[in-house]
Design a protein around this motif. Structure first.
Motif, mmCIF file in Angstrom:
data_model
loop_
_atom_site.group_PDB
_atom_site.id
_atom_site.type_symbol
_atom_site.label_atom_id
_atom_site.label_comp_id
_atom_site.label_asym_id
_atom_site.label_seq_id
_atom_site.Cartn_x
_atom_site.Cartn_y
_atom_site.Cartn_z
ATOM 1 N N MET A 1 0.835 -1.159 0.000
ATOM 2 C CA MET A 1 0.000 0.000 0.000
ATOM 3 C C MET A 1 0.893 1.240 0.000
ATOM 4 S SD MET A 1 -2.474 1.467 2.947
ATOM 5 C CE MET A 1 -3.602 0.137 2.703
ATOM 6 N N THR A 2 0.447 2.255 -0.717
ATOM 7 C CA THR A 2 1.192 3.500 -0.786
ATOM 8 C C THR A 2 0.384 4.621 -0.140
ATOM 9 O OG1 THR A 2 2.183 2.787 -2.868
ATOM 10 C CG2 THR A 2 2.372 5.117 -2.325
ATOM 11 N N VAL A 3 1.047 5.431 0.679
ATOM 12 C CA VAL A 3 0.453 6.636 1.239
ATOM 13 C C VAL A 3 1.123 7.809 0.546
ATOM 14 C CG1 VAL A 3 0.090 8.033 3.309
ATOM 15 C CG2 VAL A 3 0.059 5.543 3.475
ATOM 16 N N TYR A 4 0.304 8.659 -0.077
ATOM 17 C CA TYR A 4 0.789 9.852 -0.746
ATOM 18 C C TYR A 4 0.519 11.043 0.154
ATOM 19 C CZ TYR A 4 0.975 6.907 -4.865
ATOM 20 O OH TYR A 4 1.275 5.900 -5.752
ATOM 21 N N GLU A 16 10.186 12.648 1.993
ATOM 22 C CA GLU A 16 9.338 11.714 1.246
ATOM 23 C C GLU A 16 7.919 12.252 1.089
ATOM 24 O OE1 GLU A 16 9.879 7.269 1.985
ATOM 25 O OE2 GLU A 16 10.428 8.179 3.909
ATOM 26 N N GLU A 18 5.867 9.979 -0.767
ATOM 27 C CA GLU A 18 5.257 8.665 -0.959
ATOM 28 C C GLU A 18 5.884 7.704 0.047
ATOM 29 O OE1 GLU A 18 5.506 7.152 -4.945
ATOM 30 O OE2 GLU A 18 5.089 9.125 -5.803
ATOM 31 N N VAL A 19 5.041 7.027 0.825
ATOM 32 C CA VAL A 19 5.530 6.080 1.818
ATOM 33 C C VAL A 19 4.881 4.729 1.547
ATOM 34 C CG1 VAL A 19 5.700 5.543 4.272
ATOM 35 C CG2 VAL A 19 5.808 7.932 3.524
ATOM 36 N N MET A 20 5.700 3.715 1.362
ATOM 37 C CA MET A 20 5.201 2.359 1.142
ATOM 38 C C MET A 20 4.975 1.684 2.487
ATOM 39 S SD MET A 20 4.912 1.939 -2.105
ATOM 40 C CE MET A 20 4.672 0.186 -2.168
ATOM 41 N N ASP A 23 0.857 -4.420 3.187
ATOM 42 C CA ASP A 23 -0.532 -4.520 2.745
ATOM 43 C C ASP A 23 -1.448 -5.165 3.772
ATOM 44 O OD1 ASP A 23 -0.142 -3.283 0.308
ATOM 45 O OD2 ASP A 23 0.317 -5.138 -0.741
ATOM 46 N N LYS A 79 -5.529 0.472 -2.670
ATOM 47 C CA LYS A 79 -4.104 0.374 -2.372
ATOM 48 C C LYS A 79 -3.459 1.730 -2.159
ATOM 49 C CE LYS A 79 -3.633 -4.081 -2.814
ATOM 50 N NZ LYS A 79 -3.425 -4.923 -1.673
ATOM 51 N N GLU A 80 -4.242 2.811 -2.190
ATOM 52 C CA GLU A 80 -3.655 4.133 -2.053
ATOM 53 C C GLU A 80 -4.404 4.957 -1.023
ATOM 54 O OE1 GLU A 80 -3.822 5.999 -5.860
ATOM 55 O OE2 GLU A 80 -2.305 4.694 -6.712
ATOM 56 N N HIS A 82 -4.347 9.028 0.237
ATOM 57 C CA HIS A 82 -3.844 10.370 -0.043
ATOM 58 C C HIS A 82 -4.157 11.255 1.158
ATOM 59 C CE1 HIS A 82 -3.169 9.638 -4.389
ATOM 60 N NE2 HIS A 82 -4.095 8.721 -4.178
#
Length: 90
Positions: A1-4, A16, A18-20, A23, A79-80, A82
């Motif tokens: 999962m990505t956090v923008y 950063e 974008e933080v991975m 999941d 998966k995202e 924001h």
């Protein structure tokens, strides 16, 4: 999962935006707990003293605002995530 994250938050993540994350999170709150483990200074910028999302912060799971869903208890279906400040003006 990505956090923008919006640009103003990168001062608290070492640059950063974008933080991975793993999941395995079931809810937005779970994902944010993992985010705090990587970048603890973000917590106070995103949540208030009661542990609720600050009024000037928007968190979206995909294209849905979690404030209009179940808040931090919103189940993760995408998966995202924001995170950005609310925009106002005239």
């Amino acid at each position: 999962m990505t956090v923008y994250l919006s640009g103003h938050l990168k001062a608290f993540t070492g640059g950063e935006t974008e933080v991975m994350l793993a999941d395995g999170s079931a809810t937005v709150g779970d994902a944010l707990d993992e985010l705090w483990s990587h970048h603890p200074a973000l917590r106070d910028r995103i949540l208030d003293e009661q542990g609720e999302i600050r009024t000037h912060v928007n968190i979206f799971l995909g294209d849905k605002s979690v404030k209009q869903a179940e808040g931090l208890a919103t189940a993760i279906r995408g998966k995202e995530i924001h995170i950005f400040n609310a925009v106002s003006g005239g």
